[in-house]
Scaffold this motif. Sequence first.
Motif, short mmCIF file in Angstrom:
data_model
loop_
_atom_site.label_atom_id
_atom_site.label_comp_id
_atom_site.label_asym_id
_atom_site.label_seq_id
_atom_site.Cartn_x
_atom_site.Cartn_y
_atom_site.Cartn_z
N THR A 363 0.83 -1.22 0.00
CA THR A 363 0.00 0.00 0.00
C THR A 363 0.86 1.26 0.00
OG1 THR A 363 -1.65 -1.26 1.23
CG2 THR A 363 -1.98 1.11 1.12
N ARG A 364 2.05 1.19 0.61
CA ARG A 364 2.87 2.42 0.66
C ARG A 364 3.25 2.89 -0.75
NH1 ARG A 364 8.08 0.61 0.20
NH2 ARG A 364 9.04 2.55 0.86
N LEU A 365 3.25 1.97 -1.73
CA LEU A 365 3.60 2.37 -3.10
C LEU A 365 2.48 3.16 -3.78
CD1 LEU A 365 5.60 -0.71 -4.37
CD2 LEU A 365 6.46 1.50 -3.66
N ALA A 366 1.31 3.19 -3.14
CA ALA A 366 0.21 4.00 -3.69
C ALA A 366 0.58 5.48 -3.68
CB ALA A 366 -1.06 3.78 -2.88
N ALA A 367 1.60 5.83 -2.91
CA ALA A 367 2.00 7.24 -2.82
C ALA A 367 2.56 7.77 -4.14
CB ALA A 367 3.04 7.42 -1.72
N PHE A 368 2.90 6.89 -5.09
CA PHE A 368 3.58 7.37 -6.31
C PHE A 368 2.66 7.51 -7.53
CE2 PHE A 368 6.72 5.32 -3.58
CZ PHE A 368 7.58 6.38 -3.39
N GLY A 369 1.95 6.42 -7.86
CA GLY A 369 1.12 6.47 -9.08
C GLY A 369 -0.02 7.48 -8.95
N ASP A 370 -0.45 8.06 -10.06
CA ASP A 370 -1.58 9.00 -10.11
C ASP A 370 -1.39 10.22 -9.22
OD1 ASP A 370 -3.27 7.30 -11.85
OD2 ASP A 370 -3.21 5.94 -10.14
N GLY A 371 -0.16 10.66 -9.09
CA GLY A 371 0.13 11.89 -8.35
C GLY A 371 0.80 11.61 -7.01
N THR A 372 2.03 12.12 -6.86
CA THR A 372 2.72 11.98 -5.56
C THR A 372 2.10 12.99 -4.59
OG1 THR A 372 4.32 13.66 -6.19
CG2 THR A 372 4.89 11.38 -6.71
N ASN A 373 2.44 12.83 -3.30
CA ASN A 373 1.88 13.74 -2.30
C ASN A 373 2.17 15.21 -2.62
OD1 ASN A 373 0.80 11.69 -0.88
ND2 ASN A 373 1.98 11.99 0.98
N GLN A 374 3.40 15.47 -3.06
CA GLN A 374 3.75 16.87 -3.35
C GLN A 374 2.93 17.41 -4.51
OE1 GLN A 374 5.88 14.41 -2.86
NE2 GLN A 374 7.60 15.06 -1.57
N MET A 375 2.75 16.59 -5.55
CA MET A 375 1.98 17.05 -6.71
C MET A 375 0.51 17.27 -6.32
SD MET A 375 4.44 17.28 -8.69
CE MET A 375 3.62 18.00 -10.07
N LEU A 376 0.02 16.42 -5.41
CA LEU A 376 -1.38 16.56 -4.99
C LEU A 376 -1.56 17.83 -4.15
CD1 LEU A 376 -2.07 12.81 -4.09
CD2 LEU A 376 -2.86 14.04 -6.12
N LEU A 377 -0.60 18.07 -3.25
CA LEU A 377 -0.69 19.31 -2.44
C LEU A 377 -0.62 20.54 -3.34
CD1 LEU A 377 1.42 18.45 0.74
CD2 LEU A 377 -1.05 18.82 0.60
N ASP A 378 0.22 20.43 -4.35
CA ASP A 378 0.35 21.53 -5.30
C ASP A 378 -1.00 21.79 -5.99
OD1 ASP A 378 2.51 23.14 -5.99
OD2 ASP A 378 2.48 22.34 -8.04
N ARG A 379 -1.65 20.71 -6.37
CA ARG A 379 -2.97 20.80 -7.02
C ARG A 379 -3.98 21.48 -6.08
NH1 ARG A 379 -4.54 21.67 -11.33
NH2 ARG A 379 -5.82 23.10 -10.18
N ILE A 380 -3.98 21.03 -4.82
CA ILE A 380 -4.94 21.57 -3.84
C ILE A 380 -4.64 23.05 -3.60
CG2 ILE A 380 -5.77 21.38 -1.45
CD1 ILE A 380 -4.78 18.34 -1.64
N ALA A 381 -3.35 23.36 -3.48
CA ALA A 381 -2.96 24.75 -3.21
C ALA A 381 -3.41 25.68 -4.34
CB ALA A 381 -1.45 24.84 -3.02
N LYS A 382 -3.30 25.19 -5.57
CA LYS A 382 -3.69 26.02 -6.73
C LYS A 382 -5.17 26.38 -6.68
CE LYS A 382 -0.18 24.91 -10.13
NZ LYS A 382 0.46 23.62 -10.37
N GLY A 383 -5.99 25.53 -6.04
CA GLY A 383 -7.43 25.80 -6.03
C GLY A 383 -7.92 26.47 -4.76
N LEU A 384 -7.00 26.80 -3.83
CA LEU A 384 -7.44 27.28 -2.52
C LEU A 384 -8.38 28.49 -2.60
CD1 LEU A 384 -4.26 26.88 -0.26
CD2 LEU A 384 -6.45 25.64 -0.08
N ALA A 385 -7.96 29.48 -3.39
CA ALA A 385 -8.76 30.71 -3.44
C ALA A 385 -10.15 30.42 -4.01
CB ALA A 385 -8.04 31.76 -4.28
N LYS A 386 -10.19 29.59 -5.05
CA LYS A 386 -11.48 29.28 -5.69
C LYS A 386 -12.33 28.37 -4.80
CE LYS A 386 -12.43 26.63 -9.82
NZ LYS A 386 -12.57 25.43 -9.15
N ASP A 387 -11.68 27.39 -4.18
CA ASP A 387 -12.43 26.39 -3.41
C ASP A 387 -12.85 26.88 -2.03
OD1 ASP A 387 -12.32 24.41 -5.40
OD2 ASP A 387 -10.30 23.84 -4.80
N TYR A 388 -12.02 27.74 -1.42
CA TYR A 388 -12.30 28.09 -0.02
C TYR A 388 -12.50 29.58 0.22
CZ TYR A 388 -11.23 23.24 0.69
OH TYR A 388 -11.27 21.87 0.61
N GLY A 389 -12.20 30.42 -0.77
CA GLY A 389 -12.44 31.85 -0.59
C GLY A 389 -13.78 32.22 -1.19
#
Length: 399
Positions: A363-389
């Motif tokens: 299961t720990r290898l799930a961290a790589f495919g379909d977006g690593t943690n850093q790429m996912l955080l980057d994705r979430i950060a890009k939407g912060l203003a739209k999603d939460y403001g």
Amino acid sequence: MNFYDLYDERLSAAERALVQAASDFCRGEFSVHLLESHTQGRAYDVSWIDRWAKEGFLGLQTPSELGGHDASFICKIRVAQAMAEHGFAAAFAINNLQGSVTRVARSGSEKQRAEFLDGMLSGRTLCAPAMSEPDGGSDLGALKTKARRVDGGWLISGTKSWVTNGSIIQCANLLARVDPIGKEAGETASFLVPLADGPTLRREELVMPGAQSFRLSRLIFQDHFVPDWCLFDPPGQAFKSSMASVNAARVHVAAMCVASARAALAEAVGYAETRQAFGKPLLRHQGLGWELAEVSLRLEAANALVLRAAIAVQTGKAALTLAAQAKKFAVDVATWGHDQCQRAMGAVGASADHRLAMLSSETRLAAFGDGTNQMLLDRIAKGLAKDYGPSPMQKESDQ
Ligand SMILES: Cc1cc2nc3c(=O)[nH]c(=O)nc-3n(C[C@H](O)[C@H](O)[C@H](O)COP(=O)(O)OP(=O)(O)OC[C@H]3O[C@@H](n4cnc5c(N)ncnc54)[C@H](O)[C@@H]3O)c2cc1C
């Protein structure tokens, strides 16, 4: 308390029967085989894919008029969860095959469907996506594999890396850059590439310790010919089309992570209820009980987030942020939760022949495919203003 009840109440009766059939398939002989092969350091036997295909599970989301079940997204993830409770890598790899069948059934040309679909549904033609390269995993834009136009088709040259099921597939859904002249030069296209081994194709196994059932491989192409009709996404459309399915893929992986962690928690609780220490069951020692309680709490939170993201994907609502959040959180909770559960079982949980050790290393290898943690955080950060403001305190006139 049924961990999956909020998913299951969204399924039709036929879909509930499919989930039940998948669950029956996975428990028993298959489950025992997964653990045995893991303990012996090898992947599960491919004959299990034939048996899975015979049950019709490779056509889970294929339209019924093409021989599939036309199942919903939530049904698909419930089937994957039924398997992930027994082995994460097998669930990831087998469901990865199913994803390619769905793509060909829904978006393939008539010729592609005629050539591939029957074989794909029956498990004779296994197909998997091949996008990552040695120099570009997260940064797909850096891909170097080339597709050069020739009479009647294309010549593919380059290396694809970490391809799940790479050692057993007969076809790859491959992303390449068009080379080198004409108005399409530099655009990305995708192809359904038949993989007959020969002088133009070499496979190298990539060993991931404790996770052989992913069957990760490198595919090395040198002027590998594919006929014109194998072009899947024309130049300029492949990147967009690969990204279109990324939210569903992320939620799918997240759902398998929560299932794997739930299985680990059930094992640990069962063990701690019977194992005695200092005159009473382990679970009645407050320090240990609270640790497992914390696992249950974070697991429920991850499950709720995964379900919210799954509903968004299924109903066509905005899912970009939710899918990234669900995958990041579910991977983290599962990785941490497996560790807690293993520790709660002492040396038993850490033994190579225990299912917890297998679930944890896979299961720990799930961290790589379909977006690593850093790429996912980057994705979430890009939407912060739209999603939460904007702030509810902000005056309407300022907005
Ligand atoms: C079990 C498994 C199955 C897989 N199956 C497939 C498959 O079937 N098909 C396929 O095509 N690929 C597959 N992959 C490959 C997977 O998609 C890549 O491993 C993933 O995209 C990461 O790429 P990378 O390994 O090259 O790491 P890199 O992209 O080199 O990243 C290395 C590290 O740097 C970080 N990083 C990268 N860019 C940034 C940035 N901008 N900001 C901050 N940090 C950054 C990453 O998060 C990571 O921690 C699989 C991988 C695994 C482990």
